[in-house]
Design a protein around this motif. Sequence first.
Motif, PDB file in Angstrom:
ATOM      1  N   PHE A  29       2.516   1.868   0.821  1.00 17.39           N
ATOM      2  CA  PHE A  29       2.119   2.157   2.199  1.00 17.39           C
ATOM      3  C   PHE A  29       3.313   2.106   3.136  1.00 17.39           C
ATOM      4  CE2 PHE A  29      -0.426   2.668   5.793  1.00 17.39           C
ATOM      5  CZ  PHE A  29      -0.119   1.699   6.738  1.00 17.39           C
ATOM      6  N   SER A  30       4.274   1.263   2.864  1.00 20.96           N
ATOM      7  CA  SER A  30       5.423   1.112   3.753  1.00 20.96           C
ATOM      8  C   SER A  30       6.265   2.384   3.828  1.00 20.96           C
ATOM      9  CB  SER A  30       6.295  -0.061   3.307  1.00 20.96           C
ATOM     10  OG  SER A  30       6.747   0.152   1.986  1.00 20.96           O
ATOM     11  N   SER A  31       6.041   3.334   2.928  1.00 21.20           N
ATOM     12  CA  SER A  31       6.794   4.578   2.959  1.00 21.20           C
ATOM     13  C   SER A  31       6.040   5.700   3.669  1.00 21.20           C
ATOM     14  CB  SER A  31       7.147   5.019   1.537  1.00 21.20           C
ATOM     15  OG  SER A  31       5.972   5.285   0.786  1.00 21.20           O
ATOM     16  N   TYR A  32       4.896   5.386   4.252  1.00 21.01           N
ATOM     17  CA  TYR A  32       4.066   6.380   4.921  1.00 21.01           C
ATOM     18  C   TYR A  32       4.167   6.269   6.438  1.00 21.01           C
ATOM     19  CZ  TYR A  32       1.647   7.658   0.604  1.00 21.01           C
ATOM     20  OH  TYR A  32       1.353   8.125  -0.648  1.00 21.01           O
ATOM     21  N   ALA A  33       4.238   7.398   7.094  1.00 22.06           N
ATOM     22  CA  ALA A  33       4.033   7.445   8.540  1.00 22.06           C
ATOM     23  C   ALA A  33       2.534   7.335   8.813  1.00 22.06           C
ATOM     24  CB  ALA A  33       4.570   8.751   9.115  1.00 22.06           C
TER      25      ALA A  33
END
Length: 122
Positions: A29-33
């Motif tokens: 999730f941390s790689s998603y805008a």
Amino acid sequence: QVQLVESGGGLVQAGDSLRLSCAASGRTFSSYAVGWFRQAPGKGREFVAAVSWSAGSTNYANSVKGRFTISRDNAKNTVYLQMNSLKPEDTAVYFCAADTDYGLGPYEYDYWGQGTQVTVSS
């Protein structure tokens, strides 16, 4: 794949505040805008705010600028929308959405939550 669940909506009076949460599943999730959008009855889905994966970039619709703040806590897989000085015209279903690319249009996001109702009475 990312699954999103919004919470925090409710019925408030004009001038009140609410904080919406968007909880995500998925280790990446941390790689998603993440974007927040809203849809009032009879209207299309409109952009509210967005935050990049690192929180280094944020954008707001002119109608909410200065009143709403988007933030994220990647350790908790959660994005927040702090809404202050709410107005009756903010009444809508609020959706969060996620995508690997950062954008301001609803068509740019692949993953969506089910929405949470925000109602602001005058």
